[in-house]
Scaffold this motif. Structure first.
Motif, PDB file in Angstrom:
ATOM      1  N   SER A 148    -101.158  23.318 -13.903  1.00 23.37           N
ATOM      2  CA  SER A 148    -100.428  22.716 -15.010  1.00 23.37           C
ATOM      3  C   SER A 148    -100.610  23.478 -16.309  1.00 23.37           C
ATOM      4  O   SER A 148     -99.652  23.719 -17.053  1.00 23.37           O
ATOM      5  N   ASN A 149    -101.858  23.863 -16.598  1.00 22.84           N
ATOM      6  CA  ASN A 149    -102.171  24.419 -17.914  1.00 22.84           C
ATOM      7  C   ASN A 149    -102.133  25.942 -17.980  1.00 22.84           C
ATOM      8  O   ASN A 149    -101.742  26.503 -19.005  1.00 22.84           O
ATOM      9  N   LYS A 150    -102.561  26.604 -16.905  1.00 21.24           N
ATOM     10  CA  LYS A 150    -102.605  28.064 -16.945  1.00 21.24           C
ATOM     11  C   LYS A 150    -101.339  28.708 -16.386  1.00 21.24           C
ATOM     12  O   LYS A 150    -101.013  29.836 -16.750  1.00 21.24           O
ATOM     13  N   LEU A 151    -100.653  28.004 -15.498  1.00 18.55           N
ATOM     14  CA  LEU A 151     -99.470  28.595 -14.873  1.00 18.55           C
ATOM     15  C   LEU A 151     -98.182  27.989 -15.423  1.00 18.55           C
ATOM     16  O   LEU A 151     -97.394  28.668 -16.071  1.00 18.55           O
ATOM     17  N   GLU A 152     -97.953  26.714 -15.153  1.00 15.16           N
ATOM     18  CA  GLU A 152     -96.682  26.097 -15.553  1.00 15.16           C
ATOM     19  C   GLU A 152     -96.478  26.123 -17.068  1.00 15.16           C
ATOM     20  O   GLU A 152     -95.356  26.321 -17.543  1.00 15.16           O
ATOM     21  N   ALA A 153     -97.554  25.923 -17.820  1.00 13.55           N
ATOM     22  CA  ALA A 153     -97.450  25.975 -19.285  1.00 13.55           C
ATOM     23  C   ALA A 153     -97.968  27.299 -19.828  1.00 13.55           C
ATOM     24  O   ALA A 153     -98.075  27.481 -21.044  1.00 13.55           O
ATOM     25  N   GLY A 154     -98.275  28.226 -18.932  1.00  7.53           N
ATOM     26  CA  GLY A 154     -98.889  29.484 -19.338  1.00  7.53           C
ATOM     27  C   GLY A 154     -97.905  30.487 -19.906  1.00  7.53           C
ATOM     28  O   GLY A 154     -96.722  30.496 -19.568  1.00  7.53           O
ATOM     29  N   GLU A 193     -94.772  36.225 -12.137  1.00  7.00           N
ATOM     30  CA  GLU A 193     -93.994  36.278 -13.384  1.00  7.00           C
ATOM     31  C   GLU A 193     -94.906  36.462 -14.591  1.00  7.00           C
ATOM     32  O   GLU A 193     -94.632  37.294 -15.465  1.00  7.00           O
ATOM     33  N   LEU A 194     -96.008  35.716 -14.651  1.00  6.89           N
ATOM     34  CA  LEU A 194     -96.926  35.809 -15.790  1.00  6.89           C
ATOM     35  C   LEU A 194     -97.623  37.158 -15.853  1.00  6.89           C
ATOM     36  O   LEU A 194     -98.013  37.609 -16.936  1.00  6.89           O
ATOM     37  N   ASN A 195     -97.774  37.812 -14.711  1.00  4.79           N
ATOM     38  CA  ASN A 195     -98.504  39.074 -14.677  1.00  4.79           C
ATOM     39  C   ASN A 195     -97.590  40.298 -14.610  1.00  4.79           C
ATOM     40  O   ASN A 195     -98.067  41.416 -14.419  1.00  4.79           O
TER      41      ASN A 195
END
Length: 552
Positions: A148-154, A193-195
């Motif tokens: 929830s906090n590091k990925l979806e809202a990251g 996606e984040l990386n």
């Protein structure tokens, strides 16, 4: 010596004690604090008994295979003794020991297997499966919070260690008895996606792909297929009564996702596994697998993925990350057509780690040793023969260049970033493309690519060393490895060039200057000896270089 049942059991307990002492690392608490996603360190142990010898290890494969060890004493144990007397005793003994261990030593679940040589052969059996429900619930909460906090809202890149645990945990039926395959794929895609553009992207990809491959091979395939492959060649045969039930339809999506990851991101020797997964899905009636094999993911319009005229045919499959180009008539127009097709694909989001399957009667190669003689290489070398397409080659290179992406048909020392062949060819053809060369070099991942060494040496040999050449030459050298071999010390005896060189390095970090000094003179010590013998301005400039190469 007579091996009584009591003596054998006692020896087994002693070996269990030794192993438990070995794993009771005083640093365990520190290790698990690296990430909230690690509940403990150890989750498996294997006790192996053969030839009067006991071994306890956490090796899933065991220390020996049946028939590999020479049996020196007749085994006195029977299968009945193992199952009815030894296993209950060891299970009780191990359970008491596990409960006394520090919490950080064990994962939320611990499996203890046995492999016993008996008078009738080998007995493989689960001795104990232990689960800490409180630790399991805590881990589930941590996983949920992380997603929830590091990925979806990251918004920022994540740590490879976190992906290492999460990629496996999402597929762990001990944590999730009913796997949510859509959610699993969404989480994996979010990590990538984040990386994107991060230096650890390849590591995240590899971690996710390994987790998926293990799940497919260990859990999904055995339900429907017999493994008929060998150590060197993958092979699966559908079971006679294998039917993909309704509940299994969603699982195929994850199998296909695993196959695509292998085909896109893993080395060429792993492609057979990815293709085998797709074929298995196809045999179970997957329409999606058939479409992917024939047409790709469907993320791109048909007119984008397939173009042709009388001179050239172009097609692409984003699942295999492959582009096929067939030249019917060698001409500037043919290569211009193909280059526009490629550039448009990449601008629209086609995987930049890809390869070209090239069909042509002409075989040109760039004048650089050490490059892979691949279809991708040959296409760009052929295109370079036509000056009219050079601007298109530059446009392609700018669209293709991406740090941590690679042409997938060149590996090891020959691997190179997309755009490499176009940039190398243009740079050696015309100085007008030096700005493109600089852009390229600043994107090179020096840790995983060295072909730029060959290009840099060829560039210097092609144009020589002079005042206007120094900036691009130094940029190239900054992104070369220490193995680059150059012959340029003689030219830099010219005081005017030496002064320009010193001016160029003034804004660099000391370690960058130290790297340049090593490539040119073989290191600071050798440069110091040269400076000691020099006089006048030459001595002054050499001393300035040495100072710039020293940590202040």
């Amino acid at each position: 010596m007579e091996y009584t049942l009591e003596a054998i059991l006692e020896e087994m307990k002693m070996e269990i004690d030794k192993w438990l002492i070995f794993i009771s690392d005083k640093e365990a608490e520190k290790i698990v604090k690296r990430t909230t996603l690690q509940a403990g360190i150890h989750g498996y142990a294997l006790l192996e008994y053969a030839d009067g010898r006991v071994d306890v290890t956490d090796n899933l494969l065991g220390l020996t295979e049946p028939g590999k060890r020479k049996q020196n004493t007749p085994e006195q144990l029977t299968e009945v003794q193992v199952r009815e007397q030894i296993i209950p005793e060891l299970a009780s003994y191990m359970l008491d020991k596990l409960k006394a261990l520090p919490p950080a030593v064990l994962d939320y679940r611990f499996r203890f297997d046995g492999k016993f040589q008996v008078s009738s052969g080998v007995v493989n059996v689960r001795i104990l499966e232990y689960a800490d429900e409180a630790k399991r619930q805590q881990l589930l909460e941590r996983i949920s919070f992380y997603i929830s906090n590091k990925l979806e809202a990251g918004k920022y890149p994540t740590k490879p260690l976190e992906t290492f645990f999460l990629a496996r945990q999402l597929l762990d039926e001990g944590l999730y008895p009913v796997l949510d395959f859509g959610r699993i794929i969404a989480v994996y895609e979010k990590i990538l996606e984040l990386n994107k553009g991060n230096k650890h992207l390849a590591e995240h990809r590899n971690t996710i792909t390994i987790a998926l491959r293990n799940w497919v091979e260990d859990h999904w395939l055995p339900r429907y297929f017999e493994n008929t492959g060998t150590q060197w060649q993958t092979g699966f045969t559908k079971k006679i009564d294998a039917v993909l039930e309704n509940a299994g339809q969603e699982t195929v999506e994850l199998v296909i996702f695993a196959a695509v990851c292998i085909l896109k991101y893993e080395p060429s020797y792993s492609r057979s596994a990815g293709l085998a997964f797709l074929q298995c899905a196809l045999e179970l009636g997957s329409v999606q697998a058939a479409r992917l094999i024939n047409h790709g993911s469907g993320a791109f319009a048909e007119e984008v993925m397939r173009l042709c005229n009388d001179q050239v045919e172009c097609s692409a499959n984003d699942v295999f990350a492959e582009v096929r180009i067939r030249i019917h008539q060698e001409s500037e127009e043919s290569y211009a057509f193909a280059l526009r097709f490629l550039t448009n694909l990449l601008k629209l989001g086609f995987p930049k780690s890809y390869q070209i399957k090239f069909n042509s009667t002409v075989k040109h190669w760039l004048p650089l040793k050490g490059l892979g003689k691949t279809g991708t290489h040959r296409f760009f070398a052929n295109a370079l023969d036509y000056p009219g397409v050079h601007p298109l080659l530059e446009e392609y290179a700018k669209a293709a260049m991406e740090t941590f992406e690679w042409y997938t048909d060149a590996e090891g020392e020959k691997c190179c970033m997309p755009g490499s062949y176009a940039v190398f060819g243009l740079g050696l053809t015309d100085q007008a493309y030096f700005p493109l060369v600089v852009q390229y070099m600043e994107k090179v991942d020096v840790e995983h690519q060295s072909v730029q060494n060959r290009f840099t040496a060829a560039l210097i040999e092609q144009y020589g060393i002079y005042r206007e050449m120094l900036p691009v030459m130094l940029t190239c050298m900054l992104y070369c490895t220490d193995s680059l071999k150059l012959k340029m010390k003689g030219e830099l005896e010219d005081t005017r060039l030496l002064r320009v060189l010193l001016d160029q390095v003034r804004g660099l970090h000391y370690y960058q200057v130290e790297h340049l000094v090593y490539l040119i003179w073989g290191g600071k010590n050798k440069l110091q000896k040269l400076a000691d013998k020099a006089e006048g301005e030459q001595k002054q400039y050499l001393a300035g270089l040495i100072q710039a190469a020293n940590r202040s």
